[in-house]
Design a protein around this motif. Sequence first.
Motif, short mmCIF file in Angstrom:
data_model
loop_
_atom_site.label_atom_id
_atom_site.label_comp_id
_atom_site.label_asym_id
_atom_site.label_seq_id
_atom_site.Cartn_x
_atom_site.Cartn_y
_atom_site.Cartn_z
N UNK A 108 0.76 -1.12 0.01
CA UNK A 108 0.01 0.06 -0.08
C UNK A 108 0.86 1.16 -0.01
N UNK A 109 2.07 1.12 -0.24
CA UNK A 109 2.92 2.33 -0.79
C UNK A 109 3.87 2.78 0.18
N UNK A 110 3.98 2.31 1.26
CA UNK A 110 5.21 2.56 2.08
C UNK A 110 6.49 1.79 1.86
N UNK A 111 7.58 2.58 1.48
CA UNK A 111 8.90 1.97 1.13
C UNK A 111 10.01 1.97 2.13
N UNK A 112 10.06 2.70 3.07
CA UNK A 112 11.21 2.63 4.02
C UNK A 112 10.56 1.88 5.11
N UNK A 113 10.59 0.66 5.14
CA UNK A 113 9.81 -0.24 6.23
C UNK A 113 11.01 -1.40 6.52
N UNK A 114 11.12 -1.62 7.64
CA UNK A 114 12.14 -2.53 8.26
C UNK A 114 11.49 -3.36 9.48
N UNK A 115 11.83 -4.70 9.68
CA UNK A 115 11.60 -5.42 10.76
C UNK A 115 12.88 -5.49 11.77
N UNK A 116 12.38 -5.59 12.96
CA UNK A 116 13.24 -5.82 14.02
C UNK A 116 13.94 -7.11 14.45
N UNK A 117 15.19 -7.33 13.96
CA UNK A 117 15.40 -8.66 14.23
C UNK A 117 15.66 -9.19 15.64
N UNK A 118 14.92 -10.40 15.88
CA UNK A 118 14.78 -10.95 17.09
C UNK A 118 13.44 -10.49 17.94
N UNK A 119 12.85 -9.46 17.31
CA UNK A 119 11.62 -8.99 17.96
C UNK A 119 11.59 -8.31 19.24
N UNK A 120 10.30 -8.53 20.09
CA UNK A 120 10.39 -7.86 21.13
C UNK A 120 10.87 -8.69 22.11
N UNK A 121 11.05 -10.14 22.14
CA UNK A 121 11.64 -10.94 22.87
C UNK A 121 13.07 -10.71 23.11
N UNK A 122 14.03 -10.37 22.10
CA UNK A 122 15.45 -9.89 22.14
C UNK A 122 15.49 -8.60 22.80
N UNK A 123 14.54 -7.62 22.70
CA UNK A 123 14.63 -6.52 23.09
C UNK A 123 14.57 -6.53 24.69
N UNK A 124 13.63 -7.44 25.03
CA UNK A 124 13.38 -7.62 26.50
C UNK A 124 14.55 -8.41 27.06
N UNK A 125 14.96 -9.43 26.41
CA UNK A 125 16.11 -9.89 26.90
C UNK A 125 17.44 -9.28 27.02
#
Length: 279
Positions: A108-125
Amino acid sequence: MDALVSTEWLAGELGASDLRVVDATYFLPSDGKDAAAAYEAAHIPGAVFMDLAELADTSTDLPMMLPTPEKFASRMQSLGLGDGSRVVLYDSSPYRTSARAWFMLRTFGAHDVAILDGGFAKWQAEGRETASGKEQLRHRHFTVWADSKGVRTLDQMKANLDTGAEQVLDARSAARFSGEEPDPRPATHAGHIPGSKNLPVGELFKPDGSWKRGDALRATFEGAGIDLAKPLVTTCGSGITASVLAFGAHLLGNEAAVYDGSWSEWGADRSTPKAMGAA
């Protein structure tokens, strides 16, 4: 911004005026979990909650089909995601649902999109800061736009049976793919699309939950019989984990399409051929 960003990178970027962090966690109804409640209990500071269950086409009985461009743009605006935003997605779902949000945003037109590696679990860990409750949302303009080149329909998938123009890769478990295990949806046949290959989505990740990269990720696709130099369409049960395979292919330079109806559509349609057994 890379398509896959680290927790360290995100921690350093938090607070940037153009950065939007999004919790895209989604659970199946059978999981007995509330993604919105989990977000309110703890999330990355500043993150907004994208309700994937609500971001679907309600005019069909099929689950999780893409909404209209107008509906999607309206929801993004209300979340404060607008034109020019850098968007980082994460989740705490076993289905890696941030990849579905990535697929939708790009469609739907957004181009500058990324995924956080490891997600919330890694952030909390890692003991990084979290927030609770809801964030204050500021409406931003999101242009209504859609590009269907990365989406496949039932008719296109039927046509591909004859042409073989695109490889088809299924993210479901080996037992579901082979038909050894019945489909959980009523009146849905077991098995897979004839000629398709199988790559259970969990195989794209390391034991710690982070993404495989480079040669290790490439070997996973090649081990499933996929040539990443050729066109690829991904499928699954309802289009969610198919998006994970598409993101993995994207990391390797293959812009795979997603069959949005996936097996919930193909398996329930009496006019479609079904195959059983291993790939």
